[in-house]
Every structure is written in structure tokens, then in C-alpha cells.
Design a protein around this motif. Structure first.
Motif, mmCIF file in Angstrom:
data_model
loop_
_atom_site.group_PDB
_atom_site.id
_atom_site.type_symbol
_atom_site.label_atom_id
_atom_site.label_comp_id
_atom_site.label_asym_id
_atom_site.label_seq_id
_atom_site.Cartn_x
_atom_site.Cartn_y
_atom_site.Cartn_z
ATOM 1 N N UNK A 162 0.871 -1.182 0.000
ATOM 2 C CA UNK A 162 0.000 0.000 0.000
ATOM 3 C C UNK A 162 0.902 1.224 0.000
ATOM 4 N N UNK A 163 0.799 2.033 -1.041
ATOM 5 C CA UNK A 163 1.731 3.147 -1.238
ATOM 6 C C UNK A 163 1.312 4.398 -0.485
ATOM 7 N N UNK A 164 0.916 4.235 0.772
ATOM 8 C CA UNK A 164 0.566 5.401 1.587
ATOM 9 C C UNK A 164 1.833 6.066 2.087
ATOM 10 N N UNK A 165 2.019 7.358 1.818
ATOM 11 C CA UNK A 165 3.223 8.036 2.292
ATOM 12 C C UNK A 165 3.152 8.407 3.763
ATOM 13 N N UNK A 166 1.958 8.308 4.363
ATOM 14 C CA UNK A 166 1.774 8.764 5.740
ATOM 15 C C UNK A 166 1.580 7.632 6.740
ATOM 16 N N UNK A 167 0.930 6.564 6.326
ATOM 17 C CA UNK A 167 0.602 5.484 7.252
ATOM 18 C C UNK A 167 1.753 4.491 7.310
ATOM 19 N N UNK A 168 2.495 4.531 8.399
ATOM 20 C CA UNK A 168 3.660 3.662 8.531
ATOM 21 C C UNK A 168 3.313 2.320 9.152
ATOM 22 N N UNK A 169 2.061 2.106 9.472
ATOM 23 C CA UNK A 169 1.646 0.803 9.987
ATOM 24 C C UNK A 169 1.002 -0.028 8.890
ATOM 25 N N UNK A 170 -0.075 0.463 8.313
ATOM 26 C CA UNK A 170 -0.752 -0.265 7.242
ATOM 27 C C UNK A 170 -0.079 -0.070 5.892
ATOM 28 N N UNK A 171 0.599 1.046 5.712
ATOM 29 C CA UNK A 171 1.204 1.360 4.427
ATOM 30 C C UNK A 171 2.701 1.177 4.388
ATOM 31 N N UNK A 172 3.276 1.504 3.219
ATOM 32 C CA UNK A 172 4.706 1.307 3.019
ATOM 33 C C UNK A 172 5.561 2.519 3.300
ATOM 34 N N UNK A 173 4.907 3.673 3.562
ATOM 35 C CA UNK A 173 5.681 4.880 3.828
ATOM 36 C C UNK A 173 6.214 5.516 2.563
ATOM 37 N N UNK A 174 6.948 6.614 2.733
ATOM 38 C CA UNK A 174 7.478 7.354 1.584
ATOM 39 C C UNK A 174 8.611 6.607 0.884
ATOM 40 N N UNK A 175 9.465 5.988 1.683
ATOM 41 C CA UNK A 175 10.655 5.362 1.117
ATOM 42 C C UNK A 175 10.779 3.902 1.554
ATOM 43 N N UNK A 176 9.645 3.230 1.692
ATOM 44 C CA UNK A 176 9.663 1.826 2.064
ATOM 45 C C UNK A 176 9.921 1.568 3.531
ATOM 46 N N UNK A 177 9.783 2.623 4.356
ATOM 47 C CA UNK A 177 10.058 2.453 5.781
ATOM 48 C C UNK A 177 8.842 1.966 6.555
ATOM 49 N N UNK A 178 7.678 1.868 5.912
ATOM 50 C CA UNK A 178 6.470 1.454 6.597
ATOM 51 C C UNK A 178 6.387 -0.051 6.788
ATOM 52 N N UNK A 179 5.562 -0.468 7.732
ATOM 53 C CA UNK A 179 5.391 -1.888 8.022
ATOM 54 C C UNK A 179 4.536 -2.593 6.982
ATOM 55 N N UNK A 180 3.693 -1.842 6.258
ATOM 56 C CA UNK A 180 2.912 -2.396 5.142
ATOM 57 C C UNK A 180 2.045 -3.574 5.573
ATOM 58 N N UNK A 181 1.355 -3.445 6.692
ATOM 59 C CA UNK A 181 0.547 -4.564 7.162
ATOM 60 C C UNK A 181 -0.643 -4.854 6.252
ATOM 61 N N UNK A 182 -1.165 -3.855 5.564
ATOM 62 C CA UNK A 182 -2.257 -4.136 4.633
ATOM 63 C C UNK A 182 -1.750 -5.012 3.490
ATOM 64 N N UNK A 183 -0.599 -4.674 2.951
ATOM 65 C CA UNK A 183 -0.010 -5.507 1.905
ATOM 66 C C UNK A 183 0.301 -6.903 2.406
ATOM 67 N N UNK A 184 0.785 -7.004 3.615
ATOM 68 C CA UNK A 184 1.107 -8.318 4.191
ATOM 69 C C UNK A 184 -0.144 -9.187 4.297
ATOM 70 N N UNK A 185 -1.237 -8.592 4.794
ATOM 71 C CA UNK A 185 -2.463 -9.370 4.954
ATOM 72 C C UNK A 185 -3.009 -9.828 3.606
ATOM 73 N N UNK A 186 -2.907 -8.960 2.608
ATOM 74 C CA UNK A 186 -3.365 -9.347 1.277
ATOM 75 C C UNK A 186 -2.522 -10.491 0.716
#
Length: 286
Positions: A240-264
Motif C-alpha cells: 500500500x503506497x501510503x506516504x503517511x501510514x507507517x503501519x498499514x502502508x509502506x511509507x514514503x521510502x519503504x520504511x512502513x510496516x505495510x501490514x495491509x499488503x502483508x495481509x493481502x
């Protein structure tokens, strides 16, 4: 991290917070200048990597308060210049999952040859992966009765207040459920969580991933075209290419946890029959 702003023609001002126009209604401190007319949005000074007000600091509205330290006031013509420093911000850079961890989530992902599929807005090619996509789901309540939710986002936000023995919390659930759009549901849920934390269920942080998983499982189980779309991405990493959500999204530079992507990816693996994880089917076909 310094922060400055102007307060035109003054008002009652709390030196330990950074409120918006609602400050005119406060009377909690001795610094009083009459009649607040308007409040100019804050400016955060700190260079390229300074936190943005909406995003890293958890704000969804520019009028939200910010706690400051070392607050100073300076008369600048007819205005009052307010400056101070943000409280220490906790480390928001999570640990990026390793290739082995990604492979454990979904064995179809090839560590060295996998492609990355980004999704964010509902009009993107893979926008149906967004929680804001207009796909109603039916989920059971505590009594086993099924209710229809306009989107995954509606269901997720409302679940912040499920089980709380307070009529206000129950009313919040109904209001979110009736929200006209996923965006409105998200705004309402976040606003209530921020403004009335006592209404949020005590176990929310520990159950929110499961709440999201169950909603996504229902969504991608009852819509064949969504299921096919998800399966068509086999072998790719979903972010999830959210620049703001570092939990569900991937963040601006891939620093996010991307839990939405993980669950999918986890659901994709389960649908493909490549994972042994099983869960009770809690959705009802529409």
C-alpha cells in the motif's frame, strides 16, 4: 524541532499546546488578549526530513493541537508570533521485513525476482485492494447477527468502539456505519479516537490486525472478480503506497510496516492453497 505560527489579534493561549481556531473558546491560562480573529497554520522548521503536520505527527486536521516545549511569544506588528519546540517524537522507522519474512508470509514471492505492485487510490489499476474501495461486506456482530458495512474501512473504524459499555461508543459505531463514504468513516473514526480515547476498546492495538484480516477475507471471498485480481498478482509483493501510514502502508521510502499488503499476500497464499493457516469463515455471501 522548532515550530512557529502567528496568532492575529490574540486570544486566550495555552503555552503547552498548539491549538487551532478553537483556541478562541479556551480560557485556561493567564495570557489574555481579546478577540481571536483567525489563526495562521503552523510552520515546522527542520529541513528536508522535518515531520509533516499531517502524517508523521498523526494529525488529520491542521487545527489539531500540538504539544510544545520552550514556548515563546513575540509581538510582531498587530500579530503575536508563537514559537516553540515539538516534544521528542518516538522513533517512527519500523524494521523492514526481510526477504525470508516476506517469503514466510507468501511462498509465491520469489526473493530475488519478485516484482512490486503498489496500490493506494481506488482509481489505480489495483485500487480494489484499498480499504476505501466501494465493496460492501457482511460481518457478524457479537450476537452472531450479520450486518452490512459499506466498505472495509467502515467496518474497521467502527470496530475501535465495539464492546465498550458506553452509549456514546455505541452511537459512534452507528454513525460510522452510516457514513456516506469510506473517507468520512475514516475521518470520524480517527477523530473520535483522538478526541475521546476513553471510548476506544482497551484491546484495540492487539486486535486491530485480526479485525482487518477478517474484513479483507470476507471482501476477497465474496467478490469473484476481486479474488481473481488478487490471485493474478501471485509472486509479486503487494505494497500500500501510503506516504503517511507507517503501519498499514509502506511509507514514503519503504520504511512502513505495510501490514495491509502483508495481509493481502497472506490471503492470496491461503486462497492459492499454499498455506496451512486456517480461520473460521466469518463472512456471509451478499
Amino acid at each position: 524541532m522548532p515550530l512557529t505560527a502567528h496568532l492575529r489579534s490574540g486570544g486566550v493561549l495555552d503555552p503547552f499546546s498548539f491549538p487551532g481556531v478553537a483556541e478562541k473558546h479556551r480560557a485556561t491560562w493567564a495570557l489574555c488578549v481579546m478577540n481571536v480573529f483567525d489563526f495562521v497554520a503552523p510552520k515546522i522548521i527542520g529541513g528536508k526530513y522535518a515531520p509533516s503536520p499531517v502524517g508523521e505527527l498523526g494529525m488529520v486536521e491542521m487545527s489539531q493541537p500540538l504539544d510544545l516545549i520552550d514556548v515563546c511569544y513575540e509581538q510582531v506588528g498587530p500579530d503575536m508570533l508563537i514559537s516553540g519546540f515539538l516534544q521528542p517524537i518516538p522513533d517512527l522507522t519500523p524494521i523492514i521485513p526481510s526477504e525470508d519474512e516476506t517469503f514466510a508470509i507468501d511462498p509465491t514471492v520469489t526473493p530475488y525476482e519478485s516484482s512490486i505492485i503498489f496500490f493506494y487510490k481506488t482509481w489505480d489499476p489495483y485500487g480494489a485492494f484499498s480499504n476505501f474501495s466501494p465493496h460492501p461486506i457482511q460481518m457478524p456482530d457479537d450476537n452472531g447477527n450479520y450486518a452490512t458495512w459499506p466498505s472495509v474501512e467502515h467496518y474497521y473504524q467502527a470496530n475501535k468502539f465495539v464492546g465498550v459499555n458506553d452509549p456514546v461508543a455505541r452511537n459512534c459505531i452507528e454513525k460510522i456505519k452510516s457514513a456516506k463514504s469510506p473517507e468520512e468513516a475514516a475521518r470520524m473514526g480517527r477523530s473520535i479516537q483522538r478526541g475521546q480515547p476513553a471510548l476506544v476498546r482497551s484491546d484495540w492495538d492487539s486486535v486491530k490486525i485480526d479485525v482487518m484480516y477478517r474484513a479483507l477475507k470476507c471482501k476477497f471471498s465474496i467478490y469473484p472478480h476481486l479474488n481473481s485480481l488478487l490471485l493474478s498478482t501471485a509472486g509479486s509483493v503487494l505494497v500500500e503506497a501510503s506516504p503517511h501510514d507507517l503501519f498499514w502502508g509502506g511509507g514514503r521510502e519503504g520504511e512502513g510496516l505495510n501490514y495491509l499488503g502483508r495481509l493481502l499476500m497472506q490471503l492470496r497464499s491461503e486462497f492459492l492453497g499454499e498455506a496451512s493457516t486456517s480461520s473460521e469463515n466469518t463472512c456471509l455471501a451478499l
